[in-house]
Enzyme design. Sequence first.
Site, PDB file in Angstrom:
ATOM      1  CD  GLU A   1      -2.842  -1.255   0.122  1.00  0.00           C
ATOM      2  OE1 GLU A   1      -3.083  -0.190  -0.507  1.00  0.00           O
ATOM      3  OE2 GLU A   1      -3.380  -2.330  -0.172  1.00  0.00           O
TER       4      GLU A   1
ATOM      5  CB  CYS B   1      -1.321   7.269   1.443  1.00  0.00           C
ATOM      6  SG  CYS B   1      -2.782   6.312   1.910  1.00  0.00           S
TER       7      CYS B   1
END
Length: 457
Positions: A211, A245
């Site tokens: 991720e 993110c």
Amino acid sequence: MNINLQELMDKQRAYYNSGATIPVAFRKQQLCLLYDAVRKNEQEVTEAVRKDFGKPEIETFVTEIGFLLAEIRHAIKHIDKWVKPRKAAGSLALVGSKSYIVPEPLGLSLIIAPWNYPFQLALAPLVGAIAAGNCAILKPSELTPHTSAVIANLCAGLYPEEYITVVEGGVDVSTHLLEQRFDVIFFTGSTNVGRVVAEAAAKHLTPTILELGGKSPTIVHQDAKLDLAARRIVWGKFLNAGQTCVAPDYILVHKDIKEELILKLKQEIDKAYDDVMGGSTQFPSIINDRHFERLAVLLKDGSLVHGGRTDAGRRLIEPTLLTDVEWMSPVMQDEIFGPILPILVYSEIEEAVRQVKSRPKPLALYLFTESREVQQLVLENISFGGGCVNDTLMHLSSPSLPFGGVGPSGMGAYHGLYSFEAFSHRKSVLKQTTRFDMSIRYGRSPAAVKLLRRLLK
């Protein structure tokens, strides 16, 4: 590192091989224990995250605690369905047989968590590991030591080390962990470190879920509802001081509405963050001096149209808007990961699509428009991990949507069912009948070959 890692892994492998983690009732029980512990330790978690980088209480609850509790509840509710073998279609050539896909745990899991949402991004993957029937070693971020300690104490009070263990430490500990043979590695962090993890995993051919991140664009078309767009962009960008993110990394706005959008963005920033540089406790600090200094340099790019003040002592940077930024400017080269929002313009939507497509595939994309044609054009032509139309960040809140990147922004996905699948192997099983035998499959004659060709079409 004051732990014998090989001895720990031997214990976990023996525990896993004993079959103790396999019963669904056991998995549910462990998830219930985790749920109750998170609720019981809510105040300790909130205080730890505040000590680490000043995150306000409401943000901690929504993005760390509440999100995690919802993830655990969802897993407990659906795990009975997830673990069931699924029937698969057969064919004429397989008459008499039955085909199944059987989910089974991968085994020993390594979860390496980041610092930006240090509680949720450590334990949300663990929910998937537990639900799928794995053992796990969890490595929290050393950049958030107070939260790391809370996670270590919480897990030590719930689980025996041969089942789930938290290993604290810095880069040297992560490096040592990556040298070991795990059955799956789940890493959340930067693209650069993701490459290091992938390289280490390749030595053991260990499957990985990465991720990562990237520069997530926000496209604002000329027909967008600007009041709503500005409010949702400001919320998504400056949540956690931009250290998210999937935060909007830059805006691509149609040239005809640039000035109006900037005005509304300023108004929304002033409403939400009117006292960042004063005594407000509603805006997090930058995680450390290195990241603060990196961001301070980026403030020099383009033209400053709002914000830009800094406080090095408190590692604070107020929400900032930049214009007159070029694609080759330093602020546009890497993910910003801070409260700085560059604004670029386009004339035609096709131009915006070309600009985004010419860069690495982003983790997220956000599009603000009322036009179905524009929505279709953008969604069909730009590859990205996930995103929203007329909103930001909210796709993460649905356990029914897989969350993950594509290419340099990540591989694999999780949340809900996809967390279970991330830590599972889908085993193919064909059960053949013994009531009869299709002798044609053993044939070698031209007639047999002809018949086989017909059957296998």
